[in-house]
Design a protein around this motif. Sequence first.
Motif, mmCIF file in Angstrom:
data_model
loop_
_atom_site.group_PDB
_atom_site.id
_atom_site.type_symbol
_atom_site.label_atom_id
_atom_site.label_comp_id
_atom_site.label_asym_id
_atom_site.label_seq_id
_atom_site.Cartn_x
_atom_site.Cartn_y
_atom_site.Cartn_z
ATOM 1 N N LYS A 129 25.824 68.037 32.283
ATOM 2 C CA LYS A 129 26.334 66.851 32.948
ATOM 3 C C LYS A 129 25.269 66.173 33.806
ATOM 4 C CE LYS A 129 31.147 68.445 33.417
ATOM 5 N NZ LYS A 129 32.194 68.793 34.401
ATOM 6 N N GLU A 136 31.343 53.817 28.674
ATOM 7 C CA GLU A 136 31.666 55.236 28.493
ATOM 8 C C GLU A 136 32.640 55.684 29.571
ATOM 9 O OE1 GLU A 136 29.294 59.536 28.188
ATOM 10 O OE2 GLU A 136 28.322 57.775 29.045
ATOM 11 N N SER A 191 32.865 56.784 24.118
ATOM 12 C CA SER A 191 31.860 55.747 24.330
ATOM 13 C C SER A 191 31.956 54.705 23.222
ATOM 14 C CB SER A 191 30.451 56.347 24.365
ATOM 15 O OG SER A 191 30.153 57.028 23.167
ATOM 16 N N ASN A 250 35.214 62.792 26.255
ATOM 17 C CA ASN A 250 34.290 61.679 26.415
ATOM 18 C C ASN A 250 34.557 60.617 25.339
ATOM 19 O OD1 ASN A 250 31.411 60.831 27.606
ATOM 20 N ND2 ASN A 250 31.399 60.472 25.403
ATOM 21 N N ASN A 304 31.271 66.159 18.822
ATOM 22 C CA ASN A 304 31.437 64.711 18.846
ATOM 23 C C ASN A 304 31.824 64.209 17.458
ATOM 24 O OD1 ASN A 304 30.753 64.109 21.570
ATOM 25 N ND2 ASN A 304 28.593 64.384 21.083
ATOM 26 N N ARG A 323 34.730 59.447 30.918
ATOM 27 C CA ARG A 323 34.963 60.880 30.786
ATOM 28 C C ARG A 323 36.114 61.271 31.709
ATOM 29 N NH1 ARG A 323 28.861 63.470 31.405
ATOM 30 N NH2 ARG A 323 27.927 62.475 29.570
ATOM 31 N N TYR A 360 35.805 68.315 29.572
ATOM 32 C CA TYR A 360 36.146 66.900 29.674
ATOM 33 C C TYR A 360 36.130 66.274 28.288
ATOM 34 C CZ TYR A 360 31.081 65.951 29.431
ATOM 35 O OH TYR A 360 29.767 65.895 29.055
#
Length: 656
Positions: free
Chosen positions: A72, A175, A653, A651, A611, A177, A649
Motif C-alpha cells: 500500500k 481509483e 480503477s 480496488n 486483478n 479502494r 481491500y
Amino acid sequence: MMKGKALRLAIFAGLLGSTVSVLSAQAMTETESVTVLNPVVVTAQRFETKDLETPASVTVIDQADLKNSGAKSIFDAVGQATGITTFSYGPLGLEFGGMESRTNIRGLDRSSLVLVNGAPINLDGKNSLNGLMMDNVERIEIVRGAASAQYGSEALGGVVNVITKTPTKAHGTVETRIGNEGYKKYAATVGTEKIEISTSKEYYGAQARTSPNRTGRDYYNTRDKGYAHNIAVNVKPHDYVTINYMRQQSDSTYGQISTIPKAKWTAKKSALTETKQWHYRDIKNNGSIVYDDATTKASVFFNTRRLIGESNSLATPVYVQSPYNYGAYKVGTEAQHTWKLHNDTAKAVLGVQGVHEAYQGISETNKTVTAARNTVAIYGNYEFQITPSFSTTIGGRYQAINDPINNQNVFTPQWQTLYKIDESKSIYTNVGKAFTMPNIHDAFKWVTDLKDKNVANYIKIPGGNLKPEEGWNYEIGYKQANKRDSWKVSVYYMRFKNFFDWAENPLDGNRKTIRINGGEFRNTGIEAEYKSYVTSDLIMTVGASYSNPKKQDVNKKDWVQTAPKLELNLALDYEKDKWQAGLAASYWGIRAYNRDKQRNPDYINVNAHVNYSPNESQTIGFYVNNVLNRQNVISQGDWEYWDLPRNYYVNYSYHF
C-alpha cells in the motif's frame, strides 16, 4: 519453541517450493526480458549503466514490481527488497509523530540516504519514506553499501532513490479502494505531454491493541482514526527540464491503553496512570527543478516538514502542546558533468553541491532550539578500462561542513572494479568509506533548571565534541543476466566507529538525553537474489540474506544485535489475457532482542492480490495483506510495535 520455528519456516518454504515445482514444469519461451533482468541504473555511478556493468549491489523496483508487491506504500514495497529491513511504529510505515519509521540497509539503523530524483530528502537524520506518493513513482533504485563518495553524509548502508514519473501523453485515471480496518482511498491522475497531476486521500481506521500481554508491562500502544492527503505535480516544459513537487498532510492519533483495570480510559481522573493519547498533524513537502541533457545535470531542490502535536491523559484530559513540535527544511543546488573519453573506453564525472539545512523548535518548551548546517561538496569519479573485459572506477567526495556542534572537513574515497566474464556474467568489487553527521538538534540538551527543579528546557551544547559515524564497506559480488533469468550474489563486510548513542543526563533525572559517540558497528553477510521468467506468463523473484549485524553498547564492552540475521523474500507475478495476480512473502528470522530480553518473534508476512481487466479502461482488484493473520512485530529491538491483522481491500480503477 524449535518446533514452532520449524513450522513457520516450513510454511514459507512450502509457498516457495510448491509454487516453483508446479510452475517450472510449464514450457518456457524465449521472452526477451533485458529491461527487467538487466535494467538501466543511474544512482550507483551517477550516469546510466546496465546492472551487469555496475560495480555495486543494486535492486530496481519498477511500476510492475510496485503493483505486484501488493504494498500500500513505498515503505512497504522497499521493505520487500533483499537486504532491507524496515522499522515502523505503525502499519504501512505510519509514524508516531516525531518517531519516524525508517529503512535499514544491511542492519544499519537510520543509516540509509533517501533521494527523490537524485535530491536528498533526509531531514535531521531521519530517512522516512512516508509522504512520498506511490501513484507518482516511475521506479525505485536501491544501492547497497557505503555510498558517501557519491552522495555524502547518511549513506552508510546505502541509498534509496525514488524516481518520479515524467509526463508522456494525455491520459487520466480515477481509483477507489474500500477495505476492512477502516481503510479507504480515493485517487485521481490527469496528464498531458507537458504536465501530470496526481492526488489521493487515504483513511485509516482505529487499531486496537494487537500485542499479547507481556510480563511486567502494563500499557500498550493503540491507534485511532487518521488520514493522509497527497498531491504530486510533474511538469516537463522542455525536453531537458522537469519540475517535480509532492506534498502530504497527515492527521493521526495514537494512544497508550493500560491493562490495569482502574486505569482504563473510562476510569476516574483520580486514577493517575501513564495512559495517554497523542494527536499529530504532519505536513511534508519536497520538490526539484532538474536539467538533464545526458551529459550535464543540474538541479535545485527543497524539502520541508512541520510537525504539530498535542497530548492528553487521564490526569490532564485537555490536550496540551507537545514539547517536541518542530519545523525543518533543506534547500540545495547541485551540478555535474559527465565526459566520455578515449573512444568511449573511459568516463569521468565531476560535480559540486551546496546544501543548507535548518531545524526550529515551535513549541513553548523547545522554541530556543534553532540550529542550521551548511555543506559544500565537490565529488567525482573516473571509470576506465584496463582491458576490454576489466575496468575500474576511482571516486571520492570532499565535504566542508559548517555544523552547530563541530565543523567537519570529510573526505570519502571509493574504489570499484568490474570484470565481465562474458556478455551475461560479471564479477565486481566495491570498497568505500562512508560517514553520518549528528542530527542538527543534537546541538541541544534537555535539562532541568538547577534553581527550579520543576522547570525544564533546552540548552545549547558549548563546544560539543561529537564526531561523525564513519567507517568502511568491503564487498565482492557476482551478477548473471540471461534471456529468462538472472542471478545476483554479494558478500560484504562493514565496520564503522563512533556510533551515536545516548548517555544519562544527571540534570534530567538520569534520563538518556545526552547524545554521545558510542562504540563500533560491524556486519558480515551474504545476499542472493534470483529472478526468472518461469513461463511466458509468470515472473518469480527469490531473495535471501544472512548476516550478523551488531554494535557495541555505550560502555564498549558488550556487543548487541541490531537487526534480523536471516531474511527470505518471494515474489510471484502472473499475467494472462485479462487476469493479473501477484504474491509477495517475507520472512525475518533470528531477530534482535526486545525489552524482555527475548528475541522478537519471527516476522512472516504474505500479501496476495488478483486483478481483472474486462477492457482496456477498467481494472477490478482484490488485495489481501497479512494473509496468515500473523501478530507481526514491525519494529526492531527493545520497543515493540505491531502490524495490522489480516486486512483486505477491493480496488477499482478507470483509465481514459
